[in-house]
Design an enzyme around this catalytic site. Structure first.
Site, PDB file in Angstrom:
ATOM      1  N   SER A 161       0.607  -1.167  -0.122  1.00  0.00           N
ATOM      2  CA  SER A 161      -0.071   0.383  -0.207  1.00  0.00           C
ATOM      3  C   SER A 161       0.553   1.165  -0.180  1.00  0.00           C
ATOM      4  CB  SER A 161      -0.743  -0.517   0.859  1.00  0.00           C
ATOM      5  OG  SER A 161      -0.190   0.043   2.058  1.00  0.00           O
ATOM      6  N   ASP A 406      -2.975   5.892  12.602  1.00  0.00           N
ATOM      7  CA  ASP A 406      -2.112   5.289  11.450  1.00  0.00           C
ATOM      8  C   ASP A 406      -0.615   5.879  10.886  1.00  0.00           C
ATOM      9  OD1 ASP A 406      -0.855   4.310   9.283  1.00  0.00           O
ATOM     10  OD2 ASP A 406      -3.271   3.783   8.137  1.00  0.00           O
ATOM     11  N   HIS A 409       0.776   5.323   7.023  1.00  0.00           N
ATOM     12  CA  HIS A 409       0.544   5.382   5.239  1.00  0.00           C
ATOM     13  C   HIS A 409       0.892   7.083   5.336  1.00  0.00           C
ATOM     14  CE1 HIS A 409      -1.594   2.052   5.392  1.00  0.00           C
ATOM     15  NE2 HIS A 409      -0.624   1.802   3.952  1.00  0.00           N
TER      16      HIS A 409
END
Ligand SMILES: *[C@@H]1O[C@H](CO)[C@@H](O)[C@H](O)[C@H]1NC(C)=O
Ligand SMILES: *[C@@H]1O[C@H](CO)[C@@H](O)[C@H](O)[C@H]1NC(C)=O
Ligand SMILES: *[C@@H]1O[C@H](CO)[C@@H](O)[C@H](O)[C@H]1NC(C)=O
Ligand SMILES: *[C@@H]1O[C@H](CO)[C@@H](O)[C@H](O)[C@H]1NC(C)=O
Length: 430
Positions: A161, A406, A409
């Protein structure tokens, strides 16, 4: 050129060479003569780990050979980065006049997991930083130039990702100069997402393969798997979809960091009795690196294509790593880490060592995007709680936001645009 081998009744019999062996030797000599030039080319090209180190550590290299290499132009190159400038060594400088390179609301392709402003991030400080190498300046990203270079070509990102983030960042950097009706983004099948630029007959693609090799996390949507298994020697399972790309950008890292030993499958996923070995993370990762290099060697024509590998994207899940409080993470961080020697966790160091080992022994000329150090300062640039959540949050989570922040990311625009500026530099000004 050598004459064809005489028949067995010649004096060569005395040397006890069978005609077959003789034919074979003559053939070898012939091939060596024919491809001698190419052989030396292959040998003198190698990984650009550090542009300043050039050929010094390669034994058997004469000055004139490295001189020749300097003048050999890589595909896509239109210039050179100043001799001795390591573009990955530098500092972040505040630059409100040229950053961000696009606005979050102007790029319709950013996944809702990365649109921090839309999801309530109260400030934009993270958007105004430019990477400044110590020894030179980066060329400005030029979308028109890049699209021209990609005309009729296929560029492919392969990995997890984080690489998908870099793919989307590149699309955002390019898309503003393409008219509305001339571009499209589609998932062509499970693992592949394609951005198409009609006028240029160009595609920029992302292929989900978090381990590069076949694994039990290969489903692009459903892959929340803690017991991860990777199949040895399986790179072609995905690799067959990568063939024909003109530029490939690989990454793989985070999925190997289970905190446990990796499970490596020797047979097939269909086997009833699975033969599984559990090497250290480093050894498992080394196996994947070698597979990737072999795949590149066998499938890419490096005289007209380029291959990149992006190093580990750092996470900021523990404030104690940078001297913060026991419980904290990237949540509520709006400034970067100032300590220029900051590196973070040791596992990153040992994986970097593996990459260094494998690549420095290899003759495959992969361009290395060493983004780990420069990104590790950026505890402020993660999506934190400002993203679309996969599911509803519990009252306990809501009461303690850092519990669901998070810190892996990156908000977009942001750090990953810099990775693409570095990619742009390595591609056009190697
Ligand atoms: C960007 O590249 C295009 C095509 O090479 C060139 O015509 C243009 O002048 C460049 N723009 C800038 C700002 O350098
Ligand atoms: C478009 O590009 C592909 C390669 O990606 C090429 O095979 C094809 O011929 C091109 N088509 C046109 C119309 O230029
Ligand atoms: C966030 O950081 C600010 C300033 O560093 C501090 O005053 C505030 O209490 C922090 N908020 C939370 C919820 O931790
Ligand atoms: C990447 O950069 C870091 C920091 O500059 C350095 O320590 C590391 O050795 C580099 N890695 C490689 C493989 O060149």
């Amino acid at each position: 050129m050598k004459a064809p081998p005489p028949q067995s009744s010649t004096p060569l019999r005395k040397a006890r060479l069978s005609p077959y062996l003789f034919t074979f030797l003559a053939f070898i000599i012939f091939v060596a003569l024919l491809y001698g030039e190419d052989f030396s080319c292959t040998l003198s090209q190698h990984l650009q780990l550090d542009p300043s180190s050039d050929d010094h550590h390669r034994p058997g290299h004469s000055v004139s050979e490295s001189e020749k290499k300097r003048h050999r132009v890589l595909p896509f190159a239109i210039g050179r980065t100043e001799e001795g400038c390591d573009i990955f060594s530098g500092k972040w400088v505040r630059d409100e006049s040229t950053r961000p390179l696009y606005r979050e609301s102007d790029c319709p392709y950013i996944h809702p997991q990365l649109t921090c402003q839309e999801h309530g991030r109260p400030e934009k400080d993270y958007q105004f930083w430019r990477w400044q190498p110590h020894a030179c300046s980066l060329p400005s990203f030029n979308a028109t130039l890049m699209l021209e270079a990609l005309r009729g070509k296929r560029m492919l990102f392969v990995g997890d990702s984080l690489n998908r983030g870099q793919f989307v960042s590149l699309v955002c950097l390019l898309q503003s100069v393409i008219p509305e009706h001339g571009k499209s983004m589609e998932a062509s099948y499970d693992s592949l997402t394609v951005f198409r630029v009609k006028e240029y007959n160009t595609t920029i693609e992302f292929y989900w393969a978090p381990f590069l090799l076949e694994s039990n996390a290969d489903n692009a949507v459903i892959h929340k798997i803690s017991d991860r298994i990777v199949r040895k020697g399986s790179i072609n399972k995905h690799g067959k979809y990568w063939k024909g790309a003109d530029i490939v950008v690989f990454n793989t890292y985070l999925w190997w960091m289970t905190g446990l030993k990796m499970k490596i499958l020797k047979g097939s996923f269909e086997d009833e009795e699975k033969e599984i070995v559990e090497p250290t993370t480093e050894d498992a990762y080394r196996m994947a690196m070698k597979s990737m290099l072999r795949w590149v060697q066998r499938n890419m024509d490096l005289k007209r294509t380029r291959v990149f590998f992006t190093s580990m994207s750092p996470t900021h899940s523990k404030s104690i790593d940078w001297g913060g409080d026991q419980e904290g993470n990237c949540y509520n961080e709006t400034t970067m880490i100032e300590d220029p020697t900051y590196w973070g966790s040791d596992s990153r160091k040992s994986v970097m060592k593996v990459i260094n080992d494998v690549f420095s022994k290899s003759k495959v000329p992969i361009s290395f995007l060493n983004i780990t150090q420069l990104s590790s300062y950026r505890r402020d640039a993660h999506t934190s709680i400002y993203k679309k959540q996969w599911g509803p949050l519990s009252p306990e989570q809501l009461a303690n936001p850092k519990s669901y922040a998070d810190c892996v990311h990156w908000c977009m625009p942001g750090v990953q645009d810099t990775w693409n500026e570095l990619l742009f530099t390595k591609l056009f000004y190697p």
